[in-house]
Design a protein around this motif. Structure first.
Motif, PDB file in Angstrom:
ATOM      1  N   ARG A 145       0.817  -1.203   0.000  1.00  0.00           N
ATOM      2  CA  ARG A 145       0.000   0.000   0.000  1.00  0.00           C
ATOM      3  C   ARG A 145       0.856   1.260   0.000  1.00  0.00           C
ATOM      4  O   ARG A 145       2.019   1.238   0.362  1.00  0.00           O
ATOM      5  CB  ARG A 145      -0.918   0.015   1.235  1.00  0.00           C
ATOM      6  CG  ARG A 145      -0.160   0.152   2.540  1.00  0.00           C
ATOM      7  CD  ARG A 145      -1.076   0.008   3.756  1.00  0.00           C
ATOM      8  NE  ARG A 145      -2.039   1.065   3.850  1.00  0.00           N
ATOM      9  CZ  ARG A 145      -1.811   2.220   4.487  1.00  0.00           C
ATOM     10  NH1 ARG A 145      -0.637   2.459   5.051  1.00  0.00           N
ATOM     11  NH2 ARG A 145      -2.740   3.140   4.547  1.00  0.00           N
ATOM     12  N   TRP A 146       0.220   2.355  -0.451  1.00  0.00           N
ATOM     13  CA  TRP A 146       0.872   3.660  -0.382  1.00  0.00           C
ATOM     14  C   TRP A 146       0.789   4.156   1.056  1.00  0.00           C
ATOM     15  O   TRP A 146      -0.273   4.202   1.653  1.00  0.00           O
ATOM     16  CB  TRP A 146       0.189   4.650  -1.317  1.00  0.00           C
ATOM     17  CG  TRP A 146       0.786   6.028  -1.243  1.00  0.00           C
ATOM     18  CD1 TRP A 146       0.325   7.086  -0.512  1.00  0.00           C
ATOM     19  CD2 TRP A 146       1.958   6.492  -1.899  1.00  0.00           C
ATOM     20  NE1 TRP A 146       1.130   8.182  -0.679  1.00  0.00           N
ATOM     21  CE2 TRP A 146       2.142   7.851  -1.537  1.00  0.00           C
ATOM     22  CE3 TRP A 146       2.871   5.909  -2.774  1.00  0.00           C
ATOM     23  CZ2 TRP A 146       3.205   8.619  -2.010  1.00  0.00           C
ATOM     24  CZ3 TRP A 146       3.926   6.666  -3.243  1.00  0.00           C
ATOM     25  CH2 TRP A 146       4.095   8.004  -2.860  1.00  0.00           C
ATOM     26  N   SER A 147       1.921   4.521   1.632  1.00  0.00           N
ATOM     27  CA  SER A 147       1.938   4.918   3.033  1.00  0.00           C
ATOM     28  C   SER A 147       1.942   6.433   3.180  1.00  0.00           C
ATOM     29  O   SER A 147       2.653   7.134   2.456  1.00  0.00           O
ATOM     30  CB  SER A 147       3.170   4.336   3.726  1.00  0.00           C
ATOM     31  OG  SER A 147       3.247   4.786   5.065  1.00  0.00           O
ATOM     32  N   PRO A 148       1.183   6.958   4.137  1.00  0.00           N
ATOM     33  CA  PRO A 148       1.196   8.401   4.397  1.00  0.00           C
ATOM     34  C   PRO A 148       2.484   8.847   5.098  1.00  0.00           C
ATOM     35  O   PRO A 148       2.755  10.042   5.182  1.00  0.00           O
ATOM     36  CB  PRO A 148      -0.027   8.605   5.306  1.00  0.00           C
ATOM     37  CG  PRO A 148      -0.195   7.294   6.003  1.00  0.00           C
ATOM     38  CD  PRO A 148       0.189   6.261   4.978  1.00  0.00           C
ATOM     39  N   ALA A 149       3.257   7.888   5.602  1.00  0.00           N
ATOM     40  CA  ALA A 149       4.496   8.221   6.330  1.00  0.00           C
ATOM     41  C   ALA A 149       5.711   8.058   5.428  1.00  0.00           C
ATOM     42  O   ALA A 149       6.744   7.524   5.834  1.00  0.00           O
ATOM     43  CB  ALA A 149       4.634   7.333   7.568  1.00  0.00           C
TER      44      ALA A 149
ATOM     45  N   ALA B 137      11.677   7.509   4.142  1.00  0.00           N
ATOM     46  CA  ALA B 137      12.830   8.145   3.505  1.00  0.00           C
ATOM     47  C   ALA B 137      13.971   8.331   4.512  1.00  0.00           C
ATOM     48  O   ALA B 137      15.142   8.086   4.205  1.00  0.00           O
ATOM     49  CB  ALA B 137      12.421   9.493   2.908  1.00  0.00           C
ATOM     50  N   LEU B 138      13.613   8.769   5.730  1.00  0.00           N
ATOM     51  CA  LEU B 138      14.621   8.949   6.781  1.00  0.00           C
ATOM     52  C   LEU B 138      15.240   7.613   7.172  1.00  0.00           C
ATOM     53  O   LEU B 138      16.466   7.485   7.273  1.00  0.00           O
ATOM     54  CB  LEU B 138      13.979   9.602   8.001  1.00  0.00           C
ATOM     55  CG  LEU B 138      14.854   9.706   9.260  1.00  0.00           C
ATOM     56  CD1 LEU B 138      16.093  10.558   8.985  1.00  0.00           C
ATOM     57  CD2 LEU B 138      14.054  10.272  10.421  1.00  0.00           C
ATOM     58  N   ARG B 139      14.394   6.608   7.374  1.00  0.00           N
ATOM     59  CA  ARG B 139      14.891   5.289   7.756  1.00  0.00           C
ATOM     60  C   ARG B 139      15.752   4.689   6.643  1.00  0.00           C
ATOM     61  O   ARG B 139      16.743   3.999   6.906  1.00  0.00           O
ATOM     62  CB  ARG B 139      13.711   4.368   8.067  1.00  0.00           C
ATOM     63  CG  ARG B 139      13.021   4.697   9.372  1.00  0.00           C
ATOM     64  CD  ARG B 139      11.613   4.094   9.426  1.00  0.00           C
ATOM     65  NE  ARG B 139      11.633   2.664   9.167  1.00  0.00           N
ATOM     66  CZ  ARG B 139      11.872   1.734  10.100  1.00  0.00           C
ATOM     67  NH1 ARG B 139      12.095   2.106  11.353  1.00  0.00           N
ATOM     68  NH2 ARG B 139      11.856   0.455   9.797  1.00  0.00           N
ATOM     69  N   GLY B 140      15.367   4.976   5.402  1.00  0.00           N
ATOM     70  CA  GLY B 140      16.156   4.474   4.272  1.00  0.00           C
ATOM     71  C   GLY B 140      17.548   5.078   4.251  1.00  0.00           C
ATOM     72  O   GLY B 140      18.535   4.391   3.947  1.00  0.00           O
ATOM     73  N   ALA B 141      17.629   6.383   4.554  1.00  0.00           N
ATOM     74  CA  ALA B 141      18.937   7.051   4.586  1.00  0.00           C
ATOM     75  C   ALA B 141      19.815   6.468   5.689  1.00  0.00           C
ATOM     76  O   ALA B 141      21.004   6.184   5.481  1.00  0.00           O
ATOM     77  CB  ALA B 141      18.749   8.550   4.789  1.00  0.00           C
ATOM     78  N   LEU B 142      19.230   6.272   6.868  1.00  0.00           N
ATOM     79  CA  LEU B 142      19.988   5.682   7.974  1.00  0.00           C
ATOM     80  C   LEU B 142      20.428   4.263   7.638  1.00  0.00           C
ATOM     81  O   LEU B 142      21.571   3.861   7.898  1.00  0.00           O
ATOM     82  CB  LEU B 142      19.131   5.666   9.249  1.00  0.00           C
ATOM     83  CG  LEU B 142      18.715   7.017   9.827  1.00  0.00           C
ATOM     84  CD1 LEU B 142      17.796   6.825  11.034  1.00  0.00           C
ATOM     85  CD2 LEU B 142      19.936   7.838  10.219  1.00  0.00           C
TER      86      LEU B 142
END
Length: 290
Positions: free
Chosen positions: A65-69, A74-79
């Motif tokens: 699903r498309w997530s509103p968060a 994106a932040l977790r992906g960078a970390l």
């Protein structure tokens, strides 16, 4: 039969997540001989996306699903990308078992941060399990020994990043299922690392595609299971089981590379296992905070 508590299910997910990460590390160890780190992360992320969508439909009977968060992913992906890069770089100089032992500073960091950030109140059982398990890690790695390498500092930095990723799981939307969480993790890793692959490509060996697919599966599922676990249960209650990975890594290293663990590694692993068993036996999962 009584339905397992949310904490009990989350504990199982944490244990499975650590197994997935150990298997991912093992597969990656075979790939770093022939490919740049950025290429490994990119190919792994790209392969993971269609694989997860197919699994969501086939196994989960659900959809991604498309997530509103999206900003949080994106932040977790960078970390996660920074952590993955440092971890894979360190694997050039350390064995999977050595790297896994060092990254086990993360559960201790999670426990401390859960008090500071979420105002959780871990009981004495939690603190005892975390501290004893961490002692087991120290016994296994023996800091200051001649085998200690500077690359270990990269893994220690990973521990802080992994702790941050675990803690931010609390803010993931409750509607996001396993496949959604896993896919966003893979997608942002591939997106962020893509520009850094320029000039570092080598022809992919068709035989290595199986290894890349395995790494994509294990890394994505590890992210998804761990995230859902920390979203559904107190971080401090799950932290002691983050050390189970020491058992996985020691066993996998033994089986795959026929590398017999040293005496101190086995003693440290035994301490970690005993601590986890003690924690399970001494508390009541449904209502006990300790």
């Amino acid at each position: 039969m009584r339905k397992p508590s949310r904490t009990a299910v989350a504990i199982v997910m944490v244990c499975l997540s650590s197994l997935c990460f150990t298997l991912n590390d093992t597969v990656t160890k075979f790939l770093i001989e022939g490919y740049d780190v950025t290429v490994i992360i990119f190919v792994r992320g790209v392969l993971a996306m269609p694989l997860l969508v197919a699994m969501a439909v086939t196994l989960g009977r659900t959809r991604v699903r498309w997530s509103p968060a999206l900003w949080l992913y994106a932040l977790r992906g960078a970390l996660g990308l920074v952590a993955a890069y440092m971890y894979i770089e360190a694997l050039k100089y350390l064995s999977v078992a050595e790297a896994t032992v060092i990254v086990f500073a993360s559960p201790f960091i999670v426990t401390v941060a859960s008090v500071l950030v979420f105002h959780e109140r871990p009981g004495w059982r939690t603190w005892a399990a975390v501290l004893v398990s961490f002692a087991g890690v120290v016994i296994a790695i023996q800091p200051g020994a001649s085998a200690f390498q500077p690359a270990s500092l990269l893994i220690l930095a990973c521990a802080f990043l992994y702790a941050a990723i675990s803690l931010t799981s609390r803010w993931l939307p409750g509607e996001d299922n396993l496949w959604t969480v896993s896919l966003y993790g893979a997608a942002f890793s591939a997106l962020y690392v893509a520009p850094f692959t320029a000039g570092k490509w080598t022809a992919l060996d068709p035989g290595d595609l199986i290894l890349f697919a395995a790494a994509a599966f294990f890394s994505s599922l590890g992210i998804g299971l761990g995230s859902l676990a920390y979203r559904s249960a107190p971080a401090s209650a799950l932290a002691p089981f983050g050390y189970i990975g020491l058992l996985w890594s020691t066993g996998v290293t033994w089986l795959v590379w026929d590398s017999v663990p040293g005496t101190w590694t086995l003693i440290g692993a035994a301490v970690v296992a005993s601590s986890s068993v003690f924690y399970l036996m001494s508390r009541r999962l449904p209502g006990d905070r300790g």
